[in-house]
Design an enzyme around this catalytic site. Structure first.
Site, PDB file in Angstrom:
ATOM      1  N   HIS A   1       0.858  -1.190   0.000  1.00 31.86           N
ATOM      2  CA  HIS A   1       0.000   0.000   0.000  1.00 31.86           C
ATOM      3  C   HIS A   1       0.895   1.241   0.000  1.00 31.86           C
ATOM      4  O   HIS A   1       1.853   1.321   0.770  1.00 31.86           O
ATOM      5  CB  HIS A   1      -0.885   0.003   1.249  1.00 31.86           C
ATOM      6  CG  HIS A   1      -1.675   1.270   1.434  1.00 31.86           C
ATOM      7  ND1 HIS A   1      -1.341   2.230   2.381  1.00 31.86           N
ATOM      8  CD2 HIS A   1      -2.781   1.744   0.800  1.00 31.86           C
ATOM      9  CE1 HIS A   1      -2.210   3.230   2.313  1.00 31.86           C
ATOM     10  NE2 HIS A   1      -3.093   2.963   1.367  1.00 31.86           N
TER      11      HIS A   1
ATOM     12  N   HIS B   1       1.849  11.104  -2.126  1.00 33.44           N
ATOM     13  CA  HIS B   1       0.576  10.902  -1.438  1.00 33.44           C
ATOM     14  C   HIS B   1      -0.154  12.230  -1.462  1.00 33.44           C
ATOM     15  O   HIS B   1       0.202  13.168  -0.739  1.00 33.44           O
ATOM     16  CB  HIS B   1       0.817  10.413  -0.006  1.00 33.44           C
ATOM     17  CG  HIS B   1      -0.398   9.844   0.628  1.00 33.44           C
ATOM     18  ND1 HIS B   1      -0.537   9.670   1.992  1.00 33.44           N
ATOM     19  CD2 HIS B   1      -1.559   9.379   0.082  1.00 33.44           C
ATOM     20  CE1 HIS B   1      -1.713   9.143   2.248  1.00 33.44           C
ATOM     21  NE2 HIS B   1      -2.347   8.948   1.110  1.00 33.44           N
TER      22      HIS B   1
END
Length: 580
Positions: free
Chosen positions: A117, A163
């Site tokens: 992830h 991110h």
């Protein structure tokens, strides 16, 4: 090394006699049973391998290899010291070492797949650096699914990986792709899936398509823009790269950090303890309204007639081999099985927990043909992880983990993917694939087998740690924790007594673990050093898939908190399977 001195104060020192590694009484009894006049002959060793170690096909040649591997004076057999050396040696591991042994010709949806992830993050989810280094490390460990969040760079003329909506420092996409190509098949020749979280304009999507095609060339698996009717097998996709993302739509301006949890909730993700939080148990999930809770990630209208499709980069769409996204509607629509095409669905750990309460069997049915990806909830800003069994027991193939989130949950992930030669693909148990009867994870099943575990002793800390690492004033006080991670009714942890002031603890304790679903069970082993005034110190851990655990007396190497094997630390244990 017979005595060790600890300085207590300027004028006072304590001296301790160092224990020597000696065979436990049970090992001595076994040796006497299979030896004559203090020597275990070739025939005696072969009988031991068959009867105690349960190696039914062990031959005299196998026994001779063991004798040859242990340097000692008796060429015709083993004395007690040599026998003990063999049992505690690398030649006697706890898992079968046959390499890839599962059938690899079934569709991808029939396998648990080692999944990362936010694979580019070096630390937490908010302000750590993005880099290709964690991607390289994951691939070296055997991870087969790499996730990249792709965004326009500051000049809007190139593509970065970061991110979104956080302070994470970006890394160029091309650097990540190049590293994936270089390291994809170092640990395993089975396919690598790149899941893209796409936040690009059509012109940058076209640029990504060009990068991907130029980087991977012929090893890229591109079936065209249409959804697959069935996923290909890992065997047919050896040394291939697969792209998985949502069918693209028109670029939307970057939103604010999209996780739904409010700021007050963010503070709840506390730091892990020195060796990691205990794995959350799966009992007592609450029914909640998840009708509108399926839009945190991968939300997408999958209807073919999307009116925005005319602006898309067709070359980008053609790259997508595994189509992802969520259909419009509630959970029932999300889990609908289409006989004519397969797809990937993503759910957060919270969404899965909620859906599992009322739709457990539907999730299992969905995962027989389609791929379910589970990802950590948004408040895990510290890059911690969740209990992977919530995904595996419902057939989820891609249980996505933060590979830098060291702790007990990640140890389970490491343990699961030690199976099948560490190739990153583990065949799901037949009951999760059975078309006649759908497995219900909530139903408590009868005990299939009981695992009896004996923890004899441990050694190696003296060589791998400074002598004041555990206690400044005395040798360590070790205890072991042994247990099962599996379906809720099988999951349990037990512990031995604490042995004071001993570098070579000899516990000699037995534990029994009834298993209703041994196919999903993992054996958890930890060693800690008791500390009266502070938190107990970490002394090593490992996690082993029960499906590949070898019966008999075995040497069990322990790993660091990060999962790296210690040079010397290991336990001597015995494993016996009892049928009801």
């Amino acid at each position: 090394m017979s005595k060790q001195t600890y300085r207590v104060c300027f004028c006072f020192r304590r001296r301790f006699r160092l224990a020597v590694s000696e065979a436990p009484e049970e090992i001595k009894r076994v040796f006497e049973q299979y030896s004559e006049n203090g020597i275990m002959s070739l025939d005696g060793l072969q009988r031991f391998l068959v009867e105690v170690q349960k190696e039914d096909k062990a031959t005299r040649e196998d026994a001779q290899k063991i004798i040859d591997s242990v340097k000692h004076f008796h060429r015709k057999g083993l004395n007690l010291e040599a026998f003990f050396k063999y049992l505690f040696g690398d030649i006697n591991p706890p898992l079968t070492s046959l390499g890839v042994q599962h059938d690899m010709n079934a569709p991808l949806s029939h396998y648990f797949i080692y999944t990362g992830h936010n694979s580019y993050l070096t630390g937490n989810q908010l302000n750590s650096d993005c880099s290709d280094v964690p991607i390289i490390n994951a691939l070296k460990r055997g991870v087969r699914v790499i996730e990249l969040d792709i965004w326009p760079n500051s000049a809007k003329d190139n593509v970065d990986v970061l991110h979104g909506g956080t302070l994470t420092a970006p890394v160029e996409l091309i650097k990540c792709l190049s590293s994936i190509k270089e390291y994809a098949f170092v640990a395993s020749e089975y396919p690598v899936v790149i899941t893209l979280e796409d936040h690009l304009t059509p012109d940058l999507q076209a640029k990504v398509a060009e990068m991907v095609i130029q980087t991977f060339g012929e090893i890229l698996f591109s079936p065209g823009s249409e959804c697959l009717k069935e996923f290909p097998s890992p065997e047919s996709l050896k040394k291939r790269i697969i792209i998985s993302t949502k069918p693209p739509k028109e670029y939307l301006e970057v939103k604010e950090f999209k996780d739904k949890e409010n700021d007050s909730e963010r503070g709840k993700a506390s730091d892990e303890e020195a060796w990691g939080k205990e794995v959350p148990d799966l009992k007592g999930s609450r029914v909640a309204d998840y009708k509108n809770d399926l839009d945190e990630e991968d939300e997408e209208d999958l209807e073919d007639g999307d009116k925005s499709q005319h602006t898309l980069a067709p070359e980008y769409k053609c790259l997508i081999a595994i189509h992802a996204g969520k259909p419009k509607g509630g959970i029932d629509e999300c889990l609908r099985v289409d006989p004519d095409k397969v797809r990937r669905l993503s759910m957060s750990e919270q969404q899965l927990e909620k859906a599992a309460v009322t739709h457990g069997k539907q999730i299992v049915r969905f995962t027989r043909r389609n791929i379910l990806r589970v990802y950590p909830k948004g408040i895990r800003v510290d890059s911690s992880n969740y209990n992977p069994l919530i995904g595996w027991m419902h057939g989820a193939q891609m249980v996505a983990f933060n590979m830098q989130g060291y702790g007990r949950s990640l140890w389970l992930m490491h343990g699961m993917f030690k199976a099948n030669g560490g190739c990153g693909y583990v065949k799901k148990p037949n009951f999760l694939l059975n078309s006649n009867e759908v497995f219900d994870p909530k139903v408590e099943l009868p005990v299939k087998k009981t695992l009896k575990v004996t923890v004899f002793m441990g050694e190696g800390w003296y060589y791998d740690f400074p002598h004041t690492h555990f206690d400044a004033y005395s040798p360590p006080d070790f205890y072991a924790r042994v247990g099962i991670a599996g379906v809720p009714v099988d999951s349990v942890m037990k512990k031995t007594k604490t042995l004071e002031d001993n570098w070579v603890p000899s516990w000699n304790e037995e534990f029994e673990f009834p298993l209703t679903v041994p196919e999903l069970a993992l054996l958890r082993i930890e060693v800690h050093e008791y500390d009266m005034s502070e938190k107990d110190d970490f002394g090593g851990q490992t996690c082993l898939p029960i499906s590949e655990l070898r019966s008999g007396i075995r040497a069990v190497p322990l790993n660091s908190r990060k999962g790296d094997k210690y040079n010397s630390v290991k336990l001597l244990m015995r494993f016996e399977f009892l049928t009801p």
